[in-house]
Each structure stands twice: as structure tokens, then as C-alpha cells.
Design a protein around this motif. Structure first.
Motif, PDB file in Angstrom:
ATOM      1  N   LEU A   3       0.814  -1.214   0.000  1.00 38.28           N
ATOM      2  CA  LEU A   3       0.000   0.000   0.000  1.00 38.28           C
ATOM      3  C   LEU A   3       0.849   1.265   0.000  1.00 38.28           C
ATOM      4  O   LEU A   3       0.519   2.240  -0.669  1.00 38.28           O
ATOM      5  N   ASP A   4       1.973   1.252   0.724  1.00 37.89           N
ATOM      6  CA  ASP A   4       2.839   2.422   0.769  1.00 37.89           C
ATOM      7  C   ASP A   4       3.468   2.692  -0.601  1.00 37.89           C
ATOM      8  O   ASP A   4       3.516   3.837  -1.055  1.00 37.89           O
ATOM      9  N   GLN A   5       3.942   1.630  -1.266  1.00 38.16           N
ATOM     10  CA  GLN A   5       4.509   1.784  -2.613  1.00 38.16           C
ATOM     11  C   GLN A   5       3.440   2.297  -3.582  1.00 38.16           C
ATOM     12  O   GLN A   5       3.730   3.133  -4.431  1.00 38.16           O
ATOM     13  N   LEU A   6       2.225   1.784  -3.428  1.00 38.46           N
ATOM     14  CA  LEU A   6       1.126   2.222  -4.278  1.00 38.46           C
ATOM     15  C   LEU A   6       0.843   3.709  -4.076  1.00 38.46           C
ATOM     16  O   LEU A   6       0.688   4.452  -5.039  1.00 38.46           O
ATOM     17  N   SER A   7       0.800   4.150  -2.823  1.00 33.16           N
ATOM     18  CA  SER A   7       0.565   5.572  -2.521  1.00 33.16           C
ATOM     19  C   SER A   7       1.657   6.452  -3.115  1.00 33.16           C
ATOM     20  O   SER A   7       1.371   7.512  -3.672  1.00 33.16           O
ATOM     21  N   GLN A  44       0.953  13.981  -2.225  1.00 33.63           N
ATOM     22  CA  GLN A  44       1.916  13.880  -1.125  1.00 33.63           C
ATOM     23  C   GLN A  44       1.911  12.497  -0.489  1.00 33.63           C
ATOM     24  O   GLN A  44       2.557  12.286   0.532  1.00 33.63           O
ATOM     25  N   ALA A  45       1.199  11.546  -1.108  1.00 31.81           N
ATOM     26  CA  ALA A  45       1.118  10.153  -0.645  1.00 31.81           C
ATOM     27  C   ALA A  45       0.641  10.057   0.802  1.00 31.81           C
ATOM     28  O   ALA A  45       1.077   9.199   1.560  1.00 31.81           O
ATOM     29  N   ARG A  46      -0.301  10.936   1.168  1.00 26.56           N
ATOM     30  CA  ARG A  46      -0.839  10.913   2.532  1.00 26.56           C
ATOM     31  C   ARG A  46      -2.177  10.198   2.617  1.00 26.56           C
ATOM     32  O   ARG A  46      -2.735  10.074   3.700  1.00 26.56           O
ATOM     33  N   THR A  47      -2.716   9.749   1.467  1.00 25.79           N
ATOM     34  CA  THR A  47      -3.990   9.037   1.472  1.00 25.79           C
ATOM     35  C   THR A  47      -4.037   8.065   0.304  1.00 25.79           C
ATOM     36  O   THR A  47      -3.304   8.223  -0.659  1.00 25.79           O
ATOM     37  N   ASN A  48      -4.890   7.077   0.435  1.00 30.14           N
ATOM     38  CA  ASN A  48      -5.172   6.153  -0.658  1.00 30.14           C
ATOM     39  C   ASN A  48      -6.601   6.413  -1.101  1.00 30.14           C
ATOM     40  O   ASN A  48      -7.536   6.082  -0.370  1.00 30.14           O
ATOM     41  N   PRO A  49      -6.783   6.996  -2.270  1.00 27.67           N
ATOM     42  CA  PRO A  49      -8.132   7.341  -2.713  1.00 27.67           C
ATOM     43  C   PRO A  49      -8.949   6.109  -3.080  1.00 27.67           C
ATOM     44  O   PRO A  49      -8.404   5.032  -3.326  1.00 27.67           O
ATOM     45  N   SER A  50     -10.260   6.298  -3.146  1.00 30.42           N
ATOM     46  CA  SER A  50     -11.146   5.224  -3.583  1.00 30.42           C
ATOM     47  C   SER A  50     -10.918   4.949  -5.069  1.00 30.42           C
ATOM     48  O   SER A  50     -10.296   5.745  -5.777  1.00 30.42           O
ATOM     49  N   LEU A  69      -0.544   4.153 -11.616  1.00 31.26           N
ATOM     50  CA  LEU A  69       0.013   3.241 -10.620  1.00 31.26           C
ATOM     51  C   LEU A  69       1.447   2.816 -10.922  1.00 31.26           C
ATOM     52  O   LEU A  69       1.992   1.968 -10.232  1.00 31.26           O
ATOM     53  N   ASP A  70       2.048   3.394 -11.971  1.00 31.90           N
ATOM     54  CA  ASP A  70       3.481   3.244 -12.226  1.00 31.90           C
ATOM     55  C   ASP A  70       3.914   1.825 -12.585  1.00 31.90           C
ATOM     56  O   ASP A  70       4.935   1.348 -12.119  1.00 31.90           O
ATOM     57  N   PHE A  71       3.154   1.145 -13.429  1.00 27.54           N
ATOM     58  CA  PHE A  71       3.612  -0.154 -13.896  1.00 27.54           C
ATOM     59  C   PHE A  71       4.849   0.052 -14.766  1.00 27.54           C
ATOM     60  O   PHE A  71       4.928   1.001 -15.525  1.00 27.54           O
ATOM     61  N   GLU A  72       5.811  -0.865 -14.662  1.00 29.95           N
ATOM     62  CA  GLU A  72       7.003  -0.774 -15.507  1.00 29.95           C
ATOM     63  C   GLU A  72       6.622  -1.074 -16.950  1.00 29.95           C
ATOM     64  O   GLU A  72       5.803  -1.929 -17.227  1.00 29.95           O
ATOM     65  N   ARG A  87      -5.281  -4.943  -6.852  1.00 28.96           N
ATOM     66  CA  ARG A  87      -6.689  -5.046  -6.471  1.00 28.96           C
ATOM     67  C   ARG A  87      -7.182  -3.630  -6.202  1.00 28.96           C
ATOM     68  O   ARG A  87      -6.696  -2.953  -5.315  1.00 28.96           O
ATOM     69  N   MET A  88      -8.144  -3.189  -6.995  1.00 28.47           N
ATOM     70  CA  MET A  88      -8.644  -1.817  -6.900  1.00 28.47           C
ATOM     71  C   MET A  88      -9.953  -1.710  -6.124  1.00 28.47           C
ATOM     72  O   MET A  88     -10.328  -0.628  -5.702  1.00 28.47           O
ATOM     73  N   TRP A  89     -10.671  -2.836  -5.974  1.00 35.27           N
ATOM     74  CA  TRP A  89     -11.966  -2.810  -5.295  1.00 35.27           C
ATOM     75  C   TRP A  89     -12.218  -4.167  -4.674  1.00 35.27           C
ATOM     76  O   TRP A  89     -11.868  -5.188  -5.261  1.00 35.27           O
ATOM     77  N   SER A  90     -12.784  -4.179  -3.475  1.00 34.01           N
ATOM     78  CA  SER A  90     -13.150  -5.441  -2.847  1.00 34.01           C
ATOM     79  C   SER A  90     -14.238  -5.197  -1.814  1.00 34.01           C
ATOM     80  O   SER A  90     -14.441  -4.059  -1.369  1.00 34.01           O
ATOM     81  N   THR A  91     -14.949  -6.259  -1.464  1.00 31.50           N
ATOM     82  CA  THR A  91     -15.981  -6.180  -0.428  1.00 31.50           C
ATOM     83  C   THR A  91     -15.719  -7.271   0.600  1.00 31.50           C
ATOM     84  O   THR A  91     -15.030  -8.250   0.307  1.00 31.50           O
ATOM     85  N   PRO A  92     -16.300  -7.138   1.784  1.00 29.10           N
ATOM     86  CA  PRO A  92     -16.136  -8.176   2.806  1.00 29.10           C
ATOM     87  C   PRO A  92     -16.681  -9.531   2.358  1.00 29.10           C
ATOM     88  O   PRO A  92     -16.208 -10.573   2.824  1.00 29.10           O
ATOM     89  N   ALA A  93     -17.642  -9.536   1.427  1.00 34.78           N
ATOM     90  CA  ALA A  93     -18.215 -10.796   0.948  1.00 34.78           C
ATOM     91  C   ALA A  93     -17.253 -11.568   0.051  1.00 34.78           C
ATOM     92  O   ALA A  93     -17.476 -12.738  -0.229  1.00 34.78           O
ATOM     93  N   GLY A  94     -16.198 -10.915  -0.438  1.00 30.81           N
ATOM     94  CA  GLY A  94     -15.216 -11.589  -1.281  1.00 30.81           C
ATOM     95  C   GLY A  94     -15.215 -11.142  -2.732  1.00 30.81           C
ATOM     96  O   GLY A  94     -14.473 -11.673  -3.546  1.00 30.81           O
ATOM     97  N   SER A  95     -16.038 -10.162  -3.076  1.00 22.73           N
ATOM     98  CA  SER A  95     -16.011  -9.617  -4.433  1.00 22.73           C
ATOM     99  C   SER A  95     -14.742  -8.792  -4.605  1.00 22.73           C
ATOM    100  O   SER A  95     -14.237  -8.212  -3.643  1.00 22.73           O
ATOM    101  N   ASP A  96     -14.209  -8.745  -5.828  1.00 26.80           N
ATOM    102  CA  ASP A  96     -13.036  -7.907  -6.067  1.00 26.80           C
ATOM    103  C   ASP A  96     -12.874  -7.604  -7.549  1.00 26.80           C
ATOM    104  O   ASP A  96     -13.429  -8.291  -8.394  1.00 26.80           O
ATOM    105  N   ALA A  97     -12.138  -6.535  -7.825  1.00 27.47           N
ATOM    106  CA  ALA A  97     -11.764  -6.157  -9.186  1.00 27.47           C
ATOM    107  C   ALA A  97     -10.277  -5.834  -9.172  1.00 27.47           C
ATOM    108  O   ALA A  97      -9.811  -5.076  -8.326  1.00 27.47           O
ATOM    109  N   SER A  98      -9.536  -6.437 -10.103  1.00 23.39           N
ATOM    110  CA  SER A  98      -8.094  -6.215 -10.181  1.00 23.39           C
ATOM    111  C   SER A  98      -7.717  -5.712 -11.563  1.00 23.39           C
ATOM    112  O   SER A  98      -8.153  -6.267 -12.573  1.00 23.39           O
ATOM    113  N   LEU A  99      -6.908  -4.649 -11.581  1.00 25.20           N
ATOM    114  CA  LEU A  99      -6.361  -4.144 -12.832  1.00 25.20           C
ATOM    115  C   LEU A  99      -5.226  -5.076 -13.228  1.00 25.20           C
ATOM    116  O   LEU A  99      -4.252  -5.237 -12.494  1.00 25.20           O
ATOM    117  N   LEU A 100      -5.363  -5.742 -14.372  1.00 26.65           N
ATOM    118  CA  LEU A 100      -4.368  -6.710 -14.816  1.00 26.65           C
ATOM    119  C   LEU A 100      -3.235  -6.051 -15.583  1.00 26.65           C
ATOM    120  O   LEU A 100      -2.062  -6.316 -15.342  1.00 26.65           O
TER     121      LEU A 100
END
Length: 189
Positions: A3-7, A44-50, A69-72, A87-100
Motif C-alpha cells: 500500500l505504501d509503494q502504491l501511494s 503527497q502520498a498521505r492518502t489512498n483514494p477510492s 500506478l506506475d507499472f514498468e 486489487r482496486m476494489w473489494s468487499t467483505p463478501a469476497g467480491s473484487d476487481a483487479s487491474l491486470l
């Protein structure tokens, strides 16, 4: 990527692309519909936006989320390992969306992997005019809602639509929905 690298990557790249486009903080805030303060915190990498905020910023800059997101990138071929997907989105039920993977050749293009658990949904604001989404359902039955109209997309079926209107992905069934989605966004002129 933690998460820190992502920010850090998101902050650095947002600042770079804002400068590349010659946009002030206020201009980007107005164009994206995101507060000036939020943009400052992201840069300033002080938050992770939605996901929604990240999509609005990418759309306003005319770049893909992958670029923010700075992919090489390689000169012609770029391999993105499973560990580099985000992983850009997820729910407690286990749903998720990932940018490939994504590309900015002739406008941003993104490839996504989605899982929607029974009863879950994900809503999206309208994207810029001429944005197209293509999706293919590999398991379950997706309820695709575009401008309030529900469209049922069963496993083995595909859908294409102009995503310049509010839309949502919903699982009204009893089994998980698995789908792959491609997004093509026109370049900012």
C-alpha cells in the motif's frame, strides 16, 4: 506492490501527469470533480483514494489507471506478473476487481479481472464521452445496469457498451460471477 509503494507511485505519477497536461491543482480538481485538498493529499502520498476517485483523476488526465500506478513498461512487450496486478476494489463478501494490465497507446486501455459474490454490486460514474467497456462473463450471470436498464449477461456471453453514462455491475444470482473486462478511453484532446 504494498500500500505504501502504491501511494508513493500514485502521488508521483499524478503530479507528473498533472504537470505534463499543464493543469493547476484547481483545474484538475474542477475537471475531475475531486477536491483540491484530496489531490494534494494524493500527490503527497498521505492518502489512498477510492477506486472512483482514482478513475475520475485518470479520466480527467486522459491516462489509464495503470499509468497512475506506475507499472514498468518495456519498449514493445510488457509482462505484468500476478504479483504486480493491483486489487482496486473489494468487499467483505469476497467480491473484487483487479487491474491486470493497461496501455496508453491512442488513449488509455485497461484489462480487468472481476469477481462479484452473490448480492454484491459495484457502481461506476459516467466515464468521458466515447469510452467503451467490453466484458466477458466466464462464470455466473452478471446483471449489467446501464442508465437504469438491467441487462442479463450469462456465463459464456459478452457485452459491449458506451460507458459515458452511470452504470453498475451486479450479481443477483446464487453463485459468484467471474468476468474479464476491457476499457478503452479516448485520448484527451
Amino acid at each position: 506492490m504494498d500500500l505504501d509503494q502504491l501511494s508513493q507511485a500514485l502521488g508521483r505519477n499524478l503530479k507528473h501527469w498533472r504537470a505534463e497536461r499543464g493543469l493547476t491543482l484547481d483545474a484538475l480538481a474542477e475537471r475531475a470533480g475531486v477536491s483540491r485538498g484530496m489531490i494534494i493529499q494524493i500527490e503527497q502520498a498521505r492518502t489512498n483514494p477510492s477506486v472512483g476517485t482514482t478513475v475520475k483523476l485518470a479520466d480527467a488526465l486522459g491516462v489509464g489507471i495503470a499509468t497512475l500506478l506506475d507499472f514498468e513498461r518495456g519498449p514493445q512487450v510488457r509482462i505484468v506478473s500476478g504479483e504486480q496486478t493491483v486489487r482496486m476494489w473489494s468487499t467483505p463478501a469476497g467480491s473484487d476487481a483487479s487491474l491486470l494490465v493497461g496501455s496508453d497507446t491512442e488513449g488509455p486501455r485497461e484489462l480487468w479481472s472481476w469477481t462479484l459474490m452473490p448480492g454484491d454490486e459495484s457502481a461506476s460514474d459516467a466515464h468521458p464521452p466515447a469510452t467503451t467497456e467490453l466484458l466477458h462473463v466466464t462464470a455466473g450471470e452478471l446483471t449489467l445496469v446501464v442508465e437504469g436498464a438491467a441487462h442479463h449477461v450469462p456465463a459464456g456471453s459478452s457485452a459491449a457498451f458506451e460507458a459515458n453514462v452511470a452504470h453498475r455491475y451486479r450479481n443477483d444470482g446464487a453463485e459468484p460471477v467471474e468476468m474479464v473486462m476491457a476499457v478503452s478511453i479516448p485520448p484527451v484532446r
